[in-house]
Design an enzyme around this catalytic site. Sequence first.
Site, PDB file in Angstrom:
ATOM      1  N   ARG A 278      78.552 -49.435 -64.365  1.00 32.80           N
ATOM      2  CA  ARG A 278      79.834 -48.732 -64.254  1.00 32.80           C
ATOM      3  C   ARG A 278      81.029 -49.606 -64.639  1.00 32.80           C
ATOM      4  NH1 ARG A 278      80.537 -44.444 -60.546  1.00 32.80           N
ATOM      5  NH2 ARG A 278      78.763 -45.275 -59.403  1.00 32.80           N
ATOM      6  N   ARG A 314      80.471 -35.529 -62.247  1.00 30.20           N
ATOM      7  CA  ARG A 314      80.760 -36.380 -61.093  1.00 30.20           C
ATOM      8  C   ARG A 314      81.619 -35.702 -60.013  1.00 30.20           C
ATOM      9  NH1 ARG A 314      82.894 -40.619 -60.868  1.00 30.20           N
ATOM     10  NH2 ARG A 314      81.360 -41.628 -59.555  1.00 30.20           N
ATOM     11  N   CYS A 346      80.687 -20.626 -64.758  1.00 29.25           N
ATOM     12  CA  CYS A 346      80.719 -19.575 -63.729  1.00 29.25           C
ATOM     13  C   CYS A 346      80.242 -20.077 -62.375  1.00 29.25           C
ATOM     14  CB  CYS A 346      79.862 -18.417 -64.193  1.00 29.25           C
ATOM     15  SG  CYS A 346      80.241 -17.946 -65.866  1.00 29.25           S
ATOM     16  N   TYR A 375      78.400 -42.760 -66.557  1.00 28.89           N
ATOM     17  CA  TYR A 375      77.843 -41.601 -65.862  1.00 28.89           C
ATOM     18  C   TYR A 375      78.589 -40.313 -66.198  1.00 28.89           C
ATOM     19  CZ  TYR A 375      75.786 -45.504 -63.340  1.00 28.89           C
ATOM     20  OH  TYR A 375      75.135 -46.667 -63.028  1.00 28.89           O
TER      21      TYR A 375
HETATM   22  N1  LLP Z   1      70.689 -51.518 -61.105  1.00 23.90           N
HETATM   23  C1  LLP Z   1      70.014 -50.532 -60.500  1.00 23.90           C
HETATM   24  C2  LLP Z   1      68.650 -50.788 -60.038  1.00 23.90           C
HETATM   25  C3  LLP Z   1      70.626 -49.277 -60.299  1.00 23.90           C
HETATM   26  O1  LLP Z   1      69.946 -48.304 -59.673  1.00 23.90           O
HETATM   27  C4  LLP Z   1      71.946 -49.054 -60.759  1.00 23.90           C
HETATM   28  C5  LLP Z   1      72.601 -47.761 -60.589  1.00 23.90           C
HETATM   29  C6  LLP Z   1      72.599 -50.120 -61.405  1.00 23.90           C
HETATM   30  C7  LLP Z   1      71.949 -51.328 -61.569  1.00 23.90           C
HETATM   31  C8  LLP Z   1      73.990 -49.992 -61.966  1.00 23.90           C
HETATM   32  O2  LLP Z   1      74.929 -49.719 -60.971  1.00 23.90           O
HETATM   33  P1  LLP Z   1      76.488 -49.704 -61.385  1.00 23.90           P
HETATM   34  O3  LLP Z   1      76.884 -51.119 -61.754  1.00 23.90           O
HETATM   35  O4  LLP Z   1      76.632 -48.782 -62.533  1.00 23.90           O
HETATM   36  O5  LLP Z   1      77.169 -49.209 -60.178  1.00 23.90           O
HETATM   37  N2  LLP Z   1      75.525 -41.323 -61.242  1.00 23.90           N
HETATM   38  C9  LLP Z   1      76.235 -42.060 -60.216  1.00 23.90           C
HETATM   39  C10 LLP Z   1      75.849 -43.507 -60.191  1.00 23.90           C
HETATM   40  C11 LLP Z   1      74.360 -43.753 -60.020  1.00 23.90           C
HETATM   41  C12 LLP Z   1      73.993 -45.204 -59.993  1.00 23.90           C
HETATM   42  C13 LLP Z   1      72.516 -45.395 -59.969  1.00 23.90           C
HETATM   43  N3  LLP Z   1      72.044 -46.732 -60.037  1.00 23.90           N
HETATM   44  C14 LLP Z   1      77.737 -41.862 -60.414  1.00 23.90           C
HETATM   45  O6  LLP Z   1      78.143 -41.127 -61.321  1.00 23.90           O
HETATM   46  O7  LLP Z   1      78.528 -42.395 -59.637  1.00 23.90           O
END
Ligand code: LLP
Length: 421
Positions: A278, A314, A346, A375
């Site tokens: 992210r 989101r 809808c 995301y």
């Molecule tokens: N490593 C693992 C094992 C993970 O499961 C994730 C995210 C990351 C790294 C990366 O995390 P980040 O740095 O992006 O926070 N769809 C959701 C977020 C789901 C995150 C899942 N795992 C949203 O839109 O907020």
Amino acid sequence: MDHFLYRDGTLYAEDVRISDIAAQVGTPFYCYSSATLTRHFRLFDEALDGTDHLVCYAMKANSNQAILRLLAEQGAGMDVVSGGEYARAKAAGVPGDRIVFSGVGKTADEMRMALEGGIRQFNVESEPEMVVLNEVALSLGVTAPITVRVNPDVDAKTHAKIATGKSENKFGIPISRAREVYAMAASLAGLDVVGIDVHIGSQLTDLEPYRMAYEKVAELTKTLREDGHNIRRLDLGGGLGIPYERSNEAPPLPIEYGQMVKETLGDLGCELEIEPGRLIAGNAGILVSKVIYVKEGEDRKFLIIDSAMNDLIRPAMYEAHHDIVPVTEDVPGEEGEKYDIVGPVCESGDTFAKGRTLKSLAPDDLVAFRSAGAYGAVMASEYNTRPMIPEVLVQGDQFAVIRQRPTYEEMIERDIIPAWL
Ligand code: LLP
């Protein structure tokens, strides 16, 4: 800091006018800034300066080939969670020894694919997975490098749907059972235990949960070494949060995170890996949309725009806030209007924001959702048979469409009417 700024009253991505892209590509579309992506990658890389480390971009955040190529050229590794992501990473030119494979449900086919194509390590999440990986490796006559993902039972203090480090979550093995699981791993000839993995959640806005988790990992490293395991690599996961609401959020910076990593784990002599997604992609992207109608409700105004929950899920899924700004800048002092900002799908859940004050808008005006680079596009669908929207990458004064909007025909052609109909 990102590269979406107003100049002469209109929003730019680097040196390109958003309205120019809209005129050429049509709305809605995602737009990414190369300079922001590379800057965010470098912030992490520099935060771990002085340590042996690899930043493995969590490509689930945004896995467009162009973005993977851009980050790979900067030296990024990749964190993948499926055979599809592995294939994408390889197709973008990422060498296997820079790809780590995470995820709770890797299949034997996915394991085989990664072992044949080259892999830095698997982050194993359960004993049954370990048994299958061992069998696959032996059948190929190779050894699979692994870490075991431990669940440290730490509250990441984030949205429940993206917290992963509590004992009730499906992720990892309980840290209390780690010694037995590592003993089992060491007894399997097809596995080479290289280290420990931990990831406690996403959109973390406080370093304390990390610190608690990493202190437990430091302890465990020492214990496992005493047990005779050659622990030489620590994968610390991702999760560092970004400011979605710029007016009142200031999550810790990568440099502060890096400092904390060095304090908690720096003296163990381990190679470090981190998996940010992210923070690299989120504020490097916006979603640009056009006003279709302004509708007068009983007690409110609805701004009906041409993007919807299928394009950016989101808000519907996590009650997430995205700043929404007009592409033609507010005039200071001018009184705005309060809008509920909604899409055409809808469902009442197709609401991006309620009671947002924006300047007065009319049909055909453009708006931009900030912080939509992570995301966003990857979670989009074609619900309501709305085509997946294009993605555009800007670099300096040039831009390119990096994923095309499909035509209706292309969408329909994917369906097959069986012969008996
Ligand atoms: N490593 C693992 C094992 C993970 O499961 C994730 C995210 C990351 C790294 C990366 O995390 P980040 O740095 O992006 O926070 N769809 C959701 C977020 C789901 C995150 C899942 N795992 C949203 O839109 O907020």
